[in-house]
Design a protein around this motif. Structure first.
Motif, PDB file in Angstrom:
ATOM      1  N   PRO A  54     -10.363   2.501   1.246  1.00 29.87           N
ATOM      2  CA  PRO A  54     -10.554   2.499  -0.211  1.00 29.87           C
ATOM      3  C   PRO A  54     -10.530   1.061  -0.733  1.00 29.87           C
ATOM      4  CG  PRO A  54      -8.903   4.117   0.430  1.00 29.87           C
ATOM      5  CD  PRO A  54      -9.193   3.293   1.650  1.00 29.87           C
ATOM      6  N   GLU A  55     -11.207   0.823  -1.833  1.00 28.77           N
ATOM      7  CA  GLU A  55     -11.330  -0.532  -2.353  1.00 28.77           C
ATOM      8  C   GLU A  55      -9.975  -1.176  -2.625  1.00 28.77           C
ATOM      9  OE1 GLU A  55     -13.549  -2.991  -5.976  1.00 28.77           O
ATOM     10  OE2 GLU A  55     -13.922  -0.843  -5.675  1.00 28.77           O
ATOM     11  N   ASP A  56      -9.027  -0.398  -3.156  1.00 26.86           N
ATOM     12  CA  ASP A  56      -7.725  -0.987  -3.468  1.00 26.86           C
ATOM     13  C   ASP A  56      -6.986  -1.408  -2.203  1.00 26.86           C
ATOM     14  OD1 ASP A  56      -7.392   1.769  -2.796  1.00 26.86           O
ATOM     15  OD2 ASP A  56      -5.384   1.758  -3.689  1.00 26.86           O
ATOM     16  N   VAL A  57      -7.155  -0.643  -1.111  1.00 32.19           N
ATOM     17  CA  VAL A  57      -6.516  -0.999   0.156  1.00 32.19           C
ATOM     18  C   VAL A  57      -7.186  -2.238   0.746  1.00 32.19           C
ATOM     19  CG1 VAL A  57      -6.032  -0.244   2.518  1.00 32.19           C
ATOM     20  CG2 VAL A  57      -5.765   1.359   0.613  1.00 32.19           C
ATOM     21  N   THR A  84       0.822  -1.213   0.000  1.00 33.33           N
ATOM     22  CA  THR A  84       0.000   0.000   0.000  1.00 33.33           C
ATOM     23  C   THR A  84       0.856   1.262   0.000  1.00 33.33           C
ATOM     24  OG1 THR A  84      -0.139   0.024   2.433  1.00 33.33           O
ATOM     25  CG2 THR A  84      -1.893  -1.122   1.230  1.00 33.33           C
ATOM     26  N   GLY A  85       2.158   1.098  -0.145  1.00 31.70           N
ATOM     27  CA  GLY A  85       3.047   2.253  -0.144  1.00 31.70           C
ATOM     28  C   GLY A  85       3.037   2.991   1.172  1.00 31.70           C
ATOM     29  N   GLY A  86       2.815   2.254   2.271  1.00 33.68           N
ATOM     30  CA  GLY A  86       2.815   2.861   3.597  1.00 33.68           C
ATOM     31  C   GLY A  86       1.490   3.477   3.990  1.00 33.68           C
ATOM     32  N   ARG A  87       0.464   3.342   3.142  1.00 34.23           N
ATOM     33  CA  ARG A  87      -0.828   3.959   3.456  1.00 34.23           C
ATOM     34  C   ARG A  87      -1.550   3.239   4.593  1.00 34.23           C
ATOM     35  NH1 ARG A  87      -3.976   3.449  -1.869  1.00 34.23           N
ATOM     36  NH2 ARG A  87      -5.580   4.664  -0.788  1.00 34.23           N
ATOM     37  N   PHE A  88      -1.296   1.923   4.721  1.00 31.46           N
ATOM     38  CA  PHE A  88      -2.000   1.147   5.739  1.00 31.46           C
ATOM     39  C   PHE A  88      -0.996   0.548   6.716  1.00 31.46           C
ATOM     40  CE2 PHE A  88      -4.023  -2.444   7.730  1.00 31.46           C
ATOM     41  CZ  PHE A  88      -5.337  -2.036   7.915  1.00 31.46           C
ATOM     42  N   ASP A  89      -1.216   0.802   8.000  1.00 34.82           N
ATOM     43  CA  ASP A  89      -0.319   0.325   9.049  1.00 34.82           C
ATOM     44  C   ASP A  89      -1.110  -0.546  10.020  1.00 34.82           C
ATOM     45  OD1 ASP A  89       1.988   0.128  10.671  1.00 34.82           O
ATOM     46  OD2 ASP A  89       1.293   1.794  11.912  1.00 34.82           O
ATOM     47  N   LEU A  90      -0.756  -1.812  10.125  1.00 37.47           N
ATOM     48  CA  LEU A  90      -1.442  -2.751  11.008  1.00 37.47           C
ATOM     49  C   LEU A  90      -0.640  -2.938  12.286  1.00 37.47           C
ATOM     50  CD1 LEU A  90      -3.861  -4.736  11.263  1.00 37.47           C
ATOM     51  CD2 LEU A  90      -2.345  -6.505  10.351  1.00 37.47           C
ATOM     52  N   THR A 112      -8.572  -4.624  -0.834  1.00 37.41           N
ATOM     53  CA  THR A 112      -8.147  -5.788  -1.617  1.00 37.41           C
ATOM     54  C   THR A 112      -6.785  -6.283  -1.158  1.00 37.41           C
ATOM     55  OG1 THR A 112      -9.407  -5.063  -3.552  1.00 37.41           O
ATOM     56  CG2 THR A 112      -7.605  -6.609  -3.943  1.00 37.41           C
ATOM     57  N   ILE A 113      -5.861  -5.367  -0.926  1.00 38.34           N
ATOM     58  CA  ILE A 113      -4.508  -5.741  -0.495  1.00 38.34           C
ATOM     59  C   ILE A 113      -4.528  -6.332   0.907  1.00 38.34           C
ATOM     60  CG2 ILE A 113      -2.239  -4.803   0.143  1.00 38.34           C
ATOM     61  CD1 ILE A 113      -2.618  -2.763  -2.161  1.00 38.34           C
ATOM     62  N   VAL A 114      -5.289  -5.714   1.808  1.00 36.18           N
ATOM     63  CA  VAL A 114      -5.364  -6.204   3.180  1.00 36.18           C
ATOM     64  C   VAL A 114      -5.972  -7.605   3.217  1.00 36.18           C
ATOM     65  CG1 VAL A 114      -6.428  -5.858   5.445  1.00 36.18           C
ATOM     66  CG2 VAL A 114      -5.471  -3.897   4.203  1.00 36.18           C
ATOM     67  N   ALA A 115      -7.097  -7.795   2.538  1.00 34.07           N
ATOM     68  CA  ALA A 115      -7.768  -9.096   2.547  1.00 34.07           C
ATOM     69  C   ALA A 115      -6.893 -10.175   1.924  1.00 34.07           C
ATOM     70  CB  ALA A 115      -9.098  -9.000   1.806  1.00 34.07           C
ATOM     71  N   LYS A 116      -6.235  -9.838   0.817  1.00 37.96           N
ATOM     72  CA  LYS A 116      -5.382 -10.820   0.137  1.00 37.96           C
ATOM     73  C   LYS A 116      -4.289 -11.327   1.065  1.00 37.96           C
ATOM     74  CE  LYS A 116      -1.953  -9.466  -2.308  1.00 37.96           C
ATOM     75  NZ  LYS A 116      -1.057  -8.853  -3.314  1.00 37.96           N
ATOM     76  N   ASN A 117      -3.629 -10.422   1.758  1.00 42.01           N
ATOM     77  CA  ASN A 117      -2.507 -10.814   2.611  1.00 42.01           C
ATOM     78  C   ASN A 117      -2.952 -11.498   3.899  1.00 42.01           C
ATOM     79  OD1 ASN A 117       0.264  -9.840   1.514  1.00 42.01           O
ATOM     80  ND2 ASN A 117      -1.144  -8.165   1.021  1.00 42.01           N
ATOM     81  N   ILE A 118      -4.061 -11.064   4.468  1.00 39.37           N
ATOM     82  CA  ILE A 118      -4.548 -11.707   5.683  1.00 39.37           C
ATOM     83  C   ILE A 118      -5.028 -13.122   5.379  1.00 39.37           C
ATOM     84  CG2 ILE A 118      -6.432 -11.686   7.369  1.00 39.37           C
ATOM     85  CD1 ILE A 118      -6.047  -8.671   7.602  1.00 39.37           C
ATOM     86  N   ASN A 119      -5.736 -13.301   4.281  1.00 42.82           N
ATOM     87  CA  ASN A 119      -6.197 -14.645   3.920  1.00 42.82           C
ATOM     88  C   ASN A 119      -5.021 -15.569   3.597  1.00 42.82           C
ATOM     89  OD1 ASN A 119      -9.035 -14.367   4.215  1.00 42.82           O
ATOM     90  ND2 ASN A 119      -9.141 -13.250   2.284  1.00 42.82           N
ATOM     91  N   ALA A 120      -4.011 -15.041   2.911  1.00 40.32           N
ATOM     92  CA  ALA A 120      -2.826 -15.854   2.602  1.00 40.32           C
ATOM     93  C   ALA A 120      -2.098 -16.247   3.887  1.00 40.32           C
ATOM     94  CB  ALA A 120      -1.887 -15.090   1.678  1.00 40.32           C
ATOM     95  N   ALA A 121      -2.018 -15.317   4.833  1.00 44.42           N
ATOM     96  CA  ALA A 121      -1.377 -15.614   6.119  1.00 44.42           C
ATOM     97  C   ALA A 121      -2.155 -16.695   6.874  1.00 44.42           C
ATOM     98  CB  ALA A 121      -1.288 -14.346   6.962  1.00 44.42           C
ATOM     99  N   GLY A 122      -3.479 -16.655   6.773  1.00 44.48           N
ATOM    100  CA  GLY A 122      -4.298 -17.657   7.432  1.00 44.48           C
ATOM    101  C   GLY A 122      -4.037 -19.060   6.897  1.00 44.48           C
ATOM    102  N   LEU A 123      -3.845 -19.172   5.587  1.00 45.83           N
ATOM    103  CA  LEU A 123      -3.556 -20.483   4.993  1.00 45.83           C
ATOM    104  C   LEU A 123      -2.203 -21.010   5.464  1.00 45.83           C
ATOM    105  CD1 LEU A 123      -4.814 -19.957   1.314  1.00 45.83           C
ATOM    106  CD2 LEU A 123      -6.034 -20.928   3.267  1.00 45.83           C
TER     107      LEU A 123
END
Length: 339
Positions: A258-261, A63-69, A263-274
């Motif tokens: 935002p939708e693009d953020v 996200t280019g630093g836009r999202f910090d978890l 998408t990135i968050v969900a993709k990585n969290i779901n991959a981490a879950g697997l």
């Protein structure tokens, strides 16, 4: 579930990929547009937190630093009940919670814990990644929460005893077993003829030692860390219940992204879950070897007689009535005919 640092650092590829984990990990905001808190009840060395840390780093990069978890392990932000309330109010944006506990808000969330429904992990993942999981996520959405697609693994629960191995349902007749305060577990063991007693976990060791109860049930990693093998002789891999962690988001906070953020968050969290699923399954095998070396005797009973025994009672029909026909049909699609 409190599990030792040593064992979670033995989680196969997880440990190799991450190395030592020190103080609780918190991602540092660098002009982040969105800074969200993620809470869970497991140690920082659990595969859940190791994989979540990897996901947080990937999300920040993509996200280019836009999202910090920010990650808060070990119930730092409160008990499960407290944190669920914070999630609903928006004080916490993300939380991983057992379906058995989430059921206090979303009754359908505990359906994966029905006794002897799933014989193995392959069946679990078909169900939870299929129609059953989709149904539960829809029910979660009605509570104004958002559930990620991939449920994370907590594991199958096993039975330990001090008197005899559990080889079949008759071995439960009159058996005094400790259970957590769960209506589903209490109902199942009563149907099997056992005498379940709800005891706080911090009193389990002494209750087993003084023979207040003969046995207990938990994922085997907890048997090791709580040293229950010191007061138990047998561990029967009954796989009587499977439980997982839903990765939940506050709906308002999720929809603010935002939708693009998203998408990135969900993709990585779901991959981490697997990845966490694979790690946890490997961890269970490692812990079993260690417990065997410490003298705990393992056996693997056939689940079919247990299911047959429950069918002879009103257990399945009772819970079918509570969950409803639609939910039950999704369960039986994977578990086979139960009621």
């Amino acid at each position: 579930m409190l599990v030792s640092r040593r064992h979670f650092l033995q989680a196969g590829s997880t440990a190799a990929a991450v190395g030592l984990v020190g103080a609780p990990y918190v991602a540092r905001a660098q002009q982040a547009q969105f800074t969200y808190k993620y809470a869970n009840n497991l140690p920082e060395t659990h595969p859940m937190n190791i994989r979540a840390k990897e996901a947080a780093a990937a999300i920040k990069t993509e996200t280019g630093g836009r999202f910090d978890l920010q990650i808060f392990p070990s119930s730092q932000l409160g008990s499960d009940t407290d944190t669920l309330s914070q999630l609903r109010s928006g004080g916490v944006e993300f939380f991983t919670l057992s379906g058995l506990i989430l059921a206090t808000l979303v009754p359908a969330a505990s359906i994966n814990g029905i006794g002897f429904a799933f014989p193995d992990y392959a069946t679990v993942w078909k169900a939870m990644d299929g129609d059953l999981g989709a149904y539960v996520r829809k029910q979660i959405a009605k509570a104004n929460l958002y559930a990620m697609d991939a449920i994370w693994d907590n594991g199958f629960r096993q039975t330990t005893t001090s008197t005899k191995p559990i080889n079949g349902p008759d071995d439960f007749r009159g058996f005094k077993i400790r259970v957590p305060p769960s209506p589903l577990l209490t109902s199942m063991f009563k149907a099997l003829g056992a005498g379940p007693t709800s005891i706080n976990f911090n009193e389990v060791y002494s209750s087993l030692q003084t023979k207040v109860v003969e046995g207990q049930e938990n994922p085997i990693a907890l048997v090791e860390v709580a040293k229950l093998y010191e007061v138990q002789k047998y561990c029967s891999l009954t796989n009587h219940m499977w439980d997982g962690f839903w990765f939940l988001a506050n709906r308002r906070a999720w929809e603010r992204l935002p939708e693009d953020v998203r998408t990135i968050v969900a993709k990585n969290i779901n991959a981490a879950g697997l990845k966490e699923r694979e790690d946890t399954e490997k961890l269970n095998a490692t812990v079993q070897k260690e417990l065997t070396a410490k003298g705990l005797v393992f056996n693997t009973p056939d689940p079919a007689p247990f299911r047959d025994k429950l069918r002879q009672t009103d257990f399945y029909t009772q819970w079918k009535g509570k969950y409803g026909d639609e939910a039950w049909s999704h369960l039986e699609k994977y578990a086979g005919k139960l009621a």
